[in-house]
Design a protein around this motif. Structure first.
Motif, PDB file in Angstrom:
ATOM      1  N   LEU A 195       0.828  -1.204   0.000  1.00  0.00           N
ATOM      2  CA  LEU A 195       0.000   0.000   0.000  1.00  0.00           C
ATOM      3  C   LEU A 195       0.863   1.255   0.000  1.00  0.00           C
ATOM      4  N   TYR A 196       0.252   2.367  -0.386  1.00  0.00           N
ATOM      5  CA  TYR A 196       0.946   3.649  -0.302  1.00  0.00           C
ATOM      6  C   TYR A 196       1.132   4.033   1.156  1.00  0.00           C
ATOM      7  N   GLU A 197       2.134   4.865   1.421  1.00  0.00           N
ATOM      8  CA  GLU A 197       2.433   5.273   2.797  1.00  0.00           C
ATOM      9  C   GLU A 197       1.276   6.015   3.449  1.00  0.00           C
ATOM     10  N   ASP A 198       0.493   6.772   2.658  1.00  0.00           N
ATOM     11  CA  ASP A 198      -0.598   7.551   3.238  1.00  0.00           C
ATOM     12  C   ASP A 198      -1.868   6.730   3.477  1.00  0.00           C
ATOM     13  N   GLU A 199      -1.868   5.479   3.067  1.00  0.00           N
ATOM     14  CA  GLU A 199      -3.020   4.609   3.330  1.00  0.00           C
ATOM     15  C   GLU A 199      -2.844   3.971   4.700  1.00  0.00           C
ATOM     16  N   THR A 200      -3.458   4.578   5.695  1.00  0.00           N
ATOM     17  CA  THR A 200      -3.309   4.098   7.072  1.00  0.00           C
ATOM     18  C   THR A 200      -4.634   3.665   7.687  1.00  0.00           C
ATOM     19  N   THR A 201      -5.731   3.860   6.951  1.00  0.00           N
ATOM     20  CA  THR A 201      -7.039   3.462   7.463  1.00  0.00           C
ATOM     21  C   THR A 201      -7.786   2.636   6.434  1.00  0.00           C
ATOM     22  N   TYR A 202      -8.771   1.897   6.930  1.00  0.00           N
ATOM     23  CA  TYR A 202      -9.646   1.150   6.031  1.00  0.00           C
ATOM     24  C   TYR A 202     -11.065   1.682   6.169  1.00  0.00           C
ATOM     25  N   GLN A 203     -11.860   1.428   5.133  1.00  0.00           N
ATOM     26  CA  GLN A 203     -13.291   1.736   5.155  1.00  0.00           C
ATOM     27  C   GLN A 203     -14.026   0.426   4.926  1.00  0.00           C
ATOM     28  N   LEU A 204     -14.953   0.130   5.809  1.00  0.00           N
ATOM     29  CA  LEU A 204     -15.680  -1.129   5.767  1.00  0.00           C
ATOM     30  C   LEU A 204     -17.169  -0.808   5.786  1.00  0.00           C
ATOM     31  N   PHE A 213     -14.700   3.052   9.866  1.00  0.00           N
ATOM     32  CA  PHE A 213     -13.322   3.407   9.579  1.00  0.00           C
ATOM     33  C   PHE A 213     -12.460   2.818  10.678  1.00  0.00           C
ATOM     34  N   GLY A 214     -11.297   2.325  10.321  1.00  0.00           N
ATOM     35  CA  GLY A 214     -10.388   1.781  11.313  1.00  0.00           C
ATOM     36  C   GLY A 214      -8.953   1.868  10.840  1.00  0.00           C
ATOM     37  N   ALA A 215      -8.041   1.705  11.777  1.00  0.00           N
ATOM     38  CA  ALA A 215      -6.615   1.768  11.453  1.00  0.00           C
ATOM     39  C   ALA A 215      -6.178   0.444  10.827  1.00  0.00           C
ATOM     40  N   LEU A 216      -5.340   0.546   9.811  1.00  0.00           N
ATOM     41  CA  LEU A 216      -4.766  -0.649   9.189  1.00  0.00           C
ATOM     42  C   LEU A 216      -3.644  -1.167  10.107  1.00  0.00           C
ATOM     43  N   LYS A 217      -3.933  -2.233  10.814  1.00  0.00           N
ATOM     44  CA  LYS A 217      -2.954  -2.799  11.739  1.00  0.00           C
ATOM     45  C   LYS A 217      -2.418  -4.099  11.175  1.00  0.00           C
ATOM     46  N   PRO A 218      -1.103  -4.278  11.227  1.00  0.00           N
ATOM     47  CA  PRO A 218      -0.560  -5.553  10.753  1.00  0.00           C
ATOM     48  C   PRO A 218      -0.844  -6.668  11.764  1.00  0.00           C
ATOM     49  N   ARG A 219      -1.071  -7.843  11.246  1.00  0.00           N
ATOM     50  CA  ARG A 219      -1.284  -9.012  12.075  1.00  0.00           C
ATOM     51  C   ARG A 219       0.059  -9.441  12.646  1.00  0.00           C
ATOM     52  N   PRO A 220       0.129  -9.688  13.955  1.00  0.00           N
ATOM     53  CA  PRO A 220       1.423 -10.119  14.527  1.00  0.00           C
ATOM     54  C   PRO A 220       1.820 -11.477  13.965  1.00  0.00           C
TER      55      PRO A 220
END
Length: 156
Positions: free
Chosen positions: A86-95, A147-154
């Motif tokens: 993803l681009y660096e500015d893509e930090t959130t998702y829309q569901l 809307f939520g933050a794009l968090k990586p899965r551990p």
């Protein structure tokens, strides 16, 4: 007529113009009447909708109705490899989801960014519980965008 003549004419007629009575305020224009008619029609339509709405009617989210509020469930986590693309500015998702009266969520699809909802995230969504949206102080089913933050899965 040339400019000095026009100025003279205006100066000579100024006392006569000043002596005229003040003009009455203009009568309501057709624009004001159109606005009043529009507002009356809108009110009639809202009243008709209120008569048809019951707790099972699916309303679009907004104000009204008030948005549903999540009361339990874990945030979504995404595959770090997919987030790396993803681009660096893509930090959130829309569901976009449908929220039922019992607090469950169905029909979710991710709008942005274009990431798949894998089995783990679909299981997390099934665990979510929401306080229903309210319309005129009554709970209603609704469709909203979350809307939520794009968090990586551990990594395990």
């Amino acid at each position: 007529m040339h400019l000095p003549g026009l100025v003279s004419l205006l100066l000579l007629s100024a006392p006569a113009l000043a002596a005229e009575p003040a003009a009455q305020p203009p009568a309501p224009t057709s624009q004001a009447q159109d606005k009043a008619a529009f507002e009356a029609e809108l009110q009639r339509n809202l009243e008709a909708i209120d008569k048809m709405v019951d707790s099972n009617t699916l309303l679009p989210c907004g104000n009204p109705p008030l948005r549903p509020v999540r009361i339990s469930g874990e945030d979504l986590q995404f595959d770090p490899e997919k987030l790396a693309h993803l681009y660096e500015d893509e930090t959130t998702y829309q569901l976009r989801c449908t929220f039922k009266l019992d607090g469950t969520v169905t029909g979710c699809r991710i709008l942005r960014p274009l990431l798949p909802l894998d089995a783990e995230n679909r299981a997390r969504i099934k665990q979510w519980r929401f306080k229903p949206a309210l319309y005129k102080d009554k709970p209603v089913a609704t469709t909203c965008t979350l809307f939520g933050a794009l968090k990586p899965r551990p990594s395990n």
